[in-house]
Design a protein around this motif. Structure first.
Motif, PDB file in Angstrom:
ATOM      1  N   ILE A 135       0.806  -1.231   0.000  1.00  0.00           N
ATOM      2  CA  ILE A 135       0.000   0.000   0.000  1.00  0.00           C
ATOM      3  C   ILE A 135       0.837   1.278   0.000  1.00  0.00           C
ATOM      4  N   LYS A 136       2.155   1.160  -0.020  1.00  0.00           N
ATOM      5  CA  LYS A 136       3.004   2.344   0.012  1.00  0.00           C
ATOM      6  C   LYS A 136       2.673   3.273  -1.157  1.00  0.00           C
ATOM      7  N   ASN A 137       2.549   4.575  -0.834  1.00  0.00           N
ATOM      8  CA  ASN A 137       2.267   5.632  -1.814  1.00  0.00           C
ATOM      9  C   ASN A 137       0.878   5.538  -2.436  1.00  0.00           C
ATOM     10  N   ALA A 138       0.019   4.676  -1.900  1.00  0.00           N
ATOM     11  CA  ALA A 138      -1.359   4.600  -2.397  1.00  0.00           C
ATOM     12  C   ALA A 138      -2.186   5.732  -1.795  1.00  0.00           C
ATOM     13  N   LYS A 139      -3.299   6.054  -2.446  1.00  0.00           N
ATOM     14  CA  LYS A 139      -4.255   7.006  -1.890  1.00  0.00           C
ATOM     15  C   LYS A 139      -5.140   6.238  -0.913  1.00  0.00           C
ATOM     16  N   ILE A 140      -4.925   6.484   0.370  1.00  0.00           N
ATOM     17  CA  ILE A 140      -5.528   5.649   1.414  1.00  0.00           C
ATOM     18  C   ILE A 140      -6.555   6.431   2.213  1.00  0.00           C
ATOM     19  N   ASN A 141      -7.731   5.851   2.397  1.00  0.00           N
ATOM     20  CA  ASN A 141      -8.658   6.394   3.385  1.00  0.00           C
ATOM     21  C   ASN A 141      -8.345   5.702   4.704  1.00  0.00           C
ATOM     22  N   ALA A 142      -7.763   6.464   5.622  1.00  0.00           N
ATOM     23  CA  ALA A 142      -7.241   5.880   6.859  1.00  0.00           C
ATOM     24  C   ALA A 142      -8.328   5.602   7.888  1.00  0.00           C
ATOM     25  N   GLY A 143      -9.516   6.148   7.695  1.00  0.00           N
ATOM     26  CA  GLY A 143     -10.577   6.048   8.697  1.00  0.00           C
ATOM     27  C   GLY A 143     -10.955   7.451   9.130  1.00  0.00           C
ATOM     28  N   GLU A 144     -12.094   7.589   9.805  1.00  0.00           N
ATOM     29  CA  GLU A 144     -12.547   8.912  10.216  1.00  0.00           C
ATOM     30  C   GLU A 144     -11.562   9.555  11.184  1.00  0.00           C
ATOM     31  N   SER A 145     -11.423  10.866  11.079  1.00  0.00           N
ATOM     32  CA  SER A 145     -10.531  11.607  11.958  1.00  0.00           C
ATOM     33  C   SER A 145     -10.959  11.403  13.407  1.00  0.00           C
ATOM     34  N   GLY A 146     -10.007  11.080  14.265  1.00  0.00           N
ATOM     35  CA  GLY A 146     -10.321  10.820  15.666  1.00  0.00           C
ATOM     36  C   GLY A 146     -10.694   9.390  15.964  1.00  0.00           C
ATOM     37  N   SER A 147     -10.647   8.542  14.943  1.00  0.00           N
ATOM     38  CA  SER A 147     -11.029   7.143  15.142  1.00  0.00           C
ATOM     39  C   SER A 147      -9.811   6.266  15.399  1.00  0.00           C
ATOM     40  N   GLY A 148     -10.067   5.098  15.998  1.00  0.00           N
ATOM     41  CA  GLY A 148      -9.006   4.124  16.185  1.00  0.00           C
ATOM     42  C   GLY A 148      -8.503   3.601  14.859  1.00  0.00           C
ATOM     43  N   THR A 149      -9.389   3.500  13.876  1.00  0.00           N
ATOM     44  CA  THR A 149      -8.998   3.013  12.555  1.00  0.00           C
ATOM     45  C   THR A 149      -7.933   3.908  11.938  1.00  0.00           C
ATOM     46  N   ALA A 150      -8.117   5.232  12.055  1.00  0.00           N
ATOM     47  CA  ALA A 150      -7.145   6.179  11.490  1.00  0.00           C
ATOM     48  C   ALA A 150      -5.782   6.025  12.157  1.00  0.00           C
ATOM     49  N   LEU A 151      -5.800   5.851  13.479  1.00  0.00           N
ATOM     50  CA  LEU A 151      -4.534   5.676  14.194  1.00  0.00           C
ATOM     51  C   LEU A 151      -3.875   4.360  13.804  1.00  0.00           C
ATOM     52  N   THR A 152      -4.676   3.291  13.679  1.00  0.00           N
ATOM     53  CA  THR A 152      -4.139   1.984  13.274  1.00  0.00           C
ATOM     54  C   THR A 152      -3.511   2.061  11.892  1.00  0.00           C
ATOM     55  N   SER A 153      -4.198   2.708  10.956  1.00  0.00           N
ATOM     56  CA  SER A 153      -3.671   2.845   9.594  1.00  0.00           C
ATOM     57  C   SER A 153      -2.333   3.565   9.594  1.00  0.00           C
ATOM     58  N   ALA A 154      -2.267   4.668  10.324  1.00  0.00           N
ATOM     59  CA  ALA A 154      -1.034   5.454  10.381  1.00  0.00           C
ATOM     60  C   ALA A 154       0.092   4.675  11.054  1.00  0.00           C
ATOM     61  N   THR A 155      -0.234   3.956  12.109  1.00  0.00           N
ATOM     62  CA  THR A 155       0.777   3.178  12.836  1.00  0.00           C
ATOM     63  C   THR A 155       1.314   2.036  11.975  1.00  0.00           C
ATOM     64  N   LEU A 156       0.414   1.312  11.336  1.00  0.00           N
ATOM     65  CA  LEU A 156       0.840   0.216  10.468  1.00  0.00           C
ATOM     66  C   LEU A 156       1.725   0.720   9.332  1.00  0.00           C
ATOM     67  N   TYR A 157       1.329   1.825   8.732  1.00  0.00           N
ATOM     68  CA  TYR A 157       2.112   2.391   7.624  1.00  0.00           C
ATOM     69  C   TYR A 157       3.522   2.724   8.106  1.00  0.00           C
ATOM     70  N   ARG A 158       3.609   3.374   9.263  1.00  0.00           N
ATOM     71  CA  ARG A 158       4.919   3.753   9.795  1.00  0.00           C
ATOM     72  C   ARG A 158       5.770   2.528  10.130  1.00  0.00           C
ATOM     73  N   LEU A 159       5.151   1.498  10.693  1.00  0.00           N
ATOM     74  CA  LEU A 159       5.886   0.278  11.030  1.00  0.00           C
ATOM     75  C   LEU A 159       6.390  -0.438   9.777  1.00  0.00           C
TER      76      LEU A 159
END
Length: 357
Positions: A135-159
């Motif tokens: 998924i690197k460099n893809a246009k990603i919908n990370a989840g709604e702002s303030g949601s756990g999904t958004a944080l998970t998406s960002a964390t996974l990407y960074r890892l």
């Protein structure tokens, strides 16, 4: 005089034999109406809360990050469902010097761990991507702002990639909006969804959905997987849960869900939450039989928590004594230690958690 005496006796009788005290009204914050968390919250309201004289209202929310804020600051909210990576992110940011994160997370307490929640990455059926690490460099919908999904998406990407998800290619729409864009105007390449299976959003999809979308697989042998599995867990997304979408089970990832409260000191609140914990233990078999299927994955236990995590003393004593079949004993609960002075920068992780000023 006779009427006066009779009236006095009747009033005394009403005082002695009046109706039982009304149940106290508490709220639990969950997540989307179409997610698993709200079903878990409603199960607690139906099968557990009444025995503790609690009228529990399960409220939908944007997800775990918002739940932390609501539990901390919103009156009437006594319980929350929170993803383990969101909770840990608040702790990490607080330890790094962010005063807002410290003030928010320090007084929160865990009642008990629940189950693993699956993480899905959805792409178009004709996408060249087949694995999560693509998924690197893809246009990603990370989840709604303030949601756990958004944080998970960002964390996974960074890892996986050792860098933050590019802001220019990230969006924060609802699952429904994002999926529509994925398959219609194709302005998105990937939609992230976090929900315990069977997730209603995916269960409700029609058979023709298989021609439009597919789920990415997790490759445990990929070099990025070692870092990912330090925070997340391997899971199997079962075709039996999504027959309209999958023809076979696929390898996936999951994050742990926790039932969380505040370090309440008021005796009445403490007493009701102890009753809630006792009822949860006593009605655990009912939850597994009549509640959401995810209850069957929950273990009635209180394992050691990570550094900086603390159980809520009153419910912990109640649960341990109920599990062991012994009367509860009072014990000292450790407190979170103060963190260093606030940091000045506000990276992506903190923006998602709403900690930027």
């Amino acid at each position: 005089m006779k009427k006066l005496v009779l009236g006095t006796l009747l009033m005394a009788g009403m005082l002695c034999h009046g109706p039982a005290a009304a149940a106290v009204e508490y709220k639990i914050v969950t997540a989307s109406e179409r997610g698993t968390y709200i079903k878990i919250g409603r199960d607690l309201a139906q099968f557990v809360a009444p025995s503790a004289d609690i009228q529990l209202d399960a409220l939908p929310s944007a997800g775990s990050a918002e739940n932390v804020r609501l539990l901390r600051y919103e009156p009437g909210i006594k319980l929350a469902l929170v993803q383990s990576d969101v909770y840990q992110s608040f702790l990490d940011i607080a330890a790094g010097g962010n005063a807002a994160a410290r003030d928010m997370i320090a007084p929160l307490r865990v009642i008990m761990p629940l189950y693993n929640e699956e993480i899905y990455f959805v792409v178009r059926a004709d996408s060249e991507r087949n694995f999560i690490h693509e998924i690197k460099n893809a246009k990603i919908n990370a989840g709604e702002s303030g949601s756990g999904t958004a944080l998970t998406s960002a964390t996974l990407y960074r890892l996986m990639f050792g860098e933050a998800m590019p802001d220019a290619s990230a969006s924060y729409l609802s699952n429904e909006e994002a999926l529509a864009k994925l398959v219609t105007d194709k302005t998105l390449d990937v939609v992230a969804v976090v929900a315990g299976q069977p997730a209603k959003l995916l269960v409700d999809m029609k058979p023709e959905s298989r021609k439009l979308i597919k789920l990415l697989k997790f490759d445990p042998g990929h070099p990025s997987s070692k870092a990912v599995l330090k925070t997340y867990f391997q899971a199997s997304v079962r075709a039996s849960n999504y027959p309209n979408l999958l023809t076979e089970d696929i390898a996936g990832l999951a994050v742990k869900a926790f039932l969380v409260t505040y370090d309440f000191q008021l005796k009445d609140t403490e007493s009701h939450l102890r009753g809630m914990a006792r009822s949860l233990c006593q009605n655990f078999s009912v939850l597994q039989e009549k509640g959401h299927p995810k209850w069957r994955e929950v273990e009635l236990a209180l394992p050691d928590l990570g550094r900086g995590w603390f159980y809520y003393g009153p419910t912990t004593r109640e649960l341990r004594s109920c599990i062991a079949g012994e009367p509860a004993r009072k014990r000292v609960v450790s407190r979170a230690k103060p963190s260093p002075p606030p940091a000045k920068e506000c990276p992506q992780q903190e923006r998602i958690l709403g900690l930027c000023k």
